[in-house]
Design a protein around this motif. Sequence first.
Motif, short mmCIF file in Angstrom:
data_model
loop_
_atom_site.label_atom_id
_atom_site.label_comp_id
_atom_site.label_asym_id
_atom_site.label_seq_id
_atom_site.Cartn_x
_atom_site.Cartn_y
_atom_site.Cartn_z
N PRO A 9 0.80 -1.22 0.00
CA PRO A 9 0.00 0.00 0.00
C PRO A 9 0.84 1.28 0.00
O PRO A 9 0.47 2.27 -0.63
CB PRO A 9 -0.82 -0.11 1.29
N THR A 10 1.98 1.24 0.66
CA THR A 10 2.86 2.42 0.69
C THR A 10 3.44 2.68 -0.71
O THR A 10 3.47 3.82 -1.17
CB THR A 10 4.00 2.23 1.71
N VAL A 11 3.90 1.62 -1.35
CA VAL A 11 4.45 1.76 -2.70
C VAL A 11 3.36 2.26 -3.65
O VAL A 11 3.59 3.15 -4.47
CB VAL A 11 5.06 0.43 -3.19
N TRP A 12 2.15 1.69 -3.54
CA TRP A 12 1.04 2.13 -4.38
C TRP A 12 0.77 3.62 -4.14
O TRP A 12 0.57 4.38 -5.09
CB TRP A 12 -0.23 1.32 -4.08
N ALA A 13 0.77 4.06 -2.89
CA ALA A 13 0.50 5.47 -2.56
C ALA A 13 1.56 6.39 -3.17
O ALA A 13 1.23 7.47 -3.68
CB ALA A 13 0.42 5.66 -1.05
N VAL A 14 2.80 5.95 -3.13
CA VAL A 14 3.88 6.76 -3.74
C VAL A 14 3.65 6.89 -5.24
O VAL A 14 3.74 7.98 -5.81
CB VAL A 14 5.27 6.16 -3.42
N PHE A 15 3.35 5.78 -5.91
CA PHE A 15 3.09 5.82 -7.35
C PHE A 15 1.87 6.69 -7.65
O PHE A 15 1.86 7.45 -8.62
CB PHE A 15 2.89 4.40 -7.90
N PHE A 16 0.83 6.58 -6.82
CA PHE A 16 -0.37 7.39 -7.01
C PHE A 16 -0.03 8.88 -6.93
O PHE A 16 -0.46 9.67 -7.77
CB PHE A 16 -1.43 7.03 -5.96
N VAL A 17 0.73 9.27 -5.92
CA VAL A 17 1.10 10.68 -5.75
C VAL A 17 1.93 11.16 -6.93
O VAL A 17 1.71 12.26 -7.46
CB VAL A 17 1.83 10.91 -4.41
N VAL A 18 2.86 10.34 -7.38
CA VAL A 18 3.70 10.72 -8.52
C VAL A 18 2.85 10.96 -9.77
O VAL A 18 2.99 11.99 -10.43
CB VAL A 18 4.79 9.65 -8.79
N VAL A 19 1.97 10.03 -10.09
CA VAL A 19 1.17 10.20 -11.31
C VAL A 19 0.15 11.32 -11.14
O VAL A 19 -0.16 12.04 -12.09
CB VAL A 19 0.51 8.87 -11.75
N LEU A 104 -11.59 15.35 -10.67
CA LEU A 104 -12.52 14.29 -10.30
C LEU A 104 -12.40 13.07 -11.21
O LEU A 104 -12.37 11.93 -10.74
CB LEU A 104 -13.96 14.84 -10.30
N VAL A 105 -12.32 13.30 -12.52
CA VAL A 105 -12.23 12.16 -13.45
C VAL A 105 -10.82 11.62 -13.57
O VAL A 105 -10.63 10.48 -13.99
CB VAL A 105 -12.80 12.51 -14.86
N MET A 106 -9.82 12.41 -13.15
CA MET A 106 -8.44 11.97 -13.20
C MET A 106 -8.12 10.98 -12.08
O MET A 106 -7.31 10.07 -12.26
CB MET A 106 -7.53 13.20 -13.08
N LEU A 107 -8.75 11.11 -10.93
CA LEU A 107 -8.43 10.28 -9.76
C LEU A 107 -8.54 8.78 -10.01
O LEU A 107 -7.62 8.03 -9.65
CB LEU A 107 -9.28 10.71 -8.56
N PRO A 108 -9.63 8.28 -10.64
CA PRO A 108 -9.66 6.83 -10.90
C PRO A 108 -8.55 6.38 -11.86
O PRO A 108 -8.02 5.28 -11.72
CB PRO A 108 -11.03 6.59 -11.54
N GLY A 109 -8.19 7.24 -12.80
CA GLY A 109 -7.09 6.91 -13.70
C GLY A 109 -5.77 6.80 -12.97
O GLY A 109 -4.97 5.90 -13.23
N CYS A 110 -5.53 7.73 -12.05
CA CYS A 110 -4.30 7.68 -11.24
C CYS A 110 -4.27 6.40 -10.41
O CYS A 110 -3.22 5.74 -10.31
CB CYS A 110 -4.22 8.89 -10.31
N ALA A 111 -5.39 6.05 -9.82
CA ALA A 111 -5.47 4.84 -9.00
C ALA A 111 -5.18 3.59 -9.84
O ALA A 111 -4.42 2.71 -9.43
CB ALA A 111 -6.83 4.73 -8.33
#
Length: 164
Positions: A9-19, A104-111
């Motif tokens: 989850p930490t690695v995923w969160a880092v990637f999410f923040v980067v994108v 709003l529409v970008m968030l699911p793409g980042c995830a």
Amino acid sequence: MHLPEGSGPTVWAVFFVVVFLRAQATYWIARAVTQQALDHTAPTHGFALKVHAWLDGTSARRGLDSLRRWGALAVPLSFLTIGAQTVVNAGAGVIRMPAWRYTLVMLPGCAAWALVWTTIGISAFYAAIGAGLSTEWGVVAAVIVVLAAGLGIGLLRRRARRTA
């Protein structure tokens, strides 16, 4: 590569923040450039002319066409493609999609992007590198690619200096 237990989850969160930051930067830069370059200038040379040309070019047109055809749905879907993400995010800025709607529409793409790259994406990358570099020919090919990339960058810089 082995990650400590529970670090997923930490690695995923880092990637999410980067994108997230990259996509937001792309949107806002495109929006600001569009406002300034297209509305307030008529360049004849230099960087501003290149920006105008890019905004009028094929890649920008494809991104705009996708946004027009698919609407806001193009933004999250672009995160699942190769080559369209930057163009679509910039296109959203170019057409001045409202920032709240874009985010709003970008968030699911980042995830989705973070999930892909922290699971199968990184695994596939390391597998390809491992398979390719495990032979003498793979190492030779990697060296050739690096040298060719360096040469290409050098030639592009030289050409840019000559035309500037």
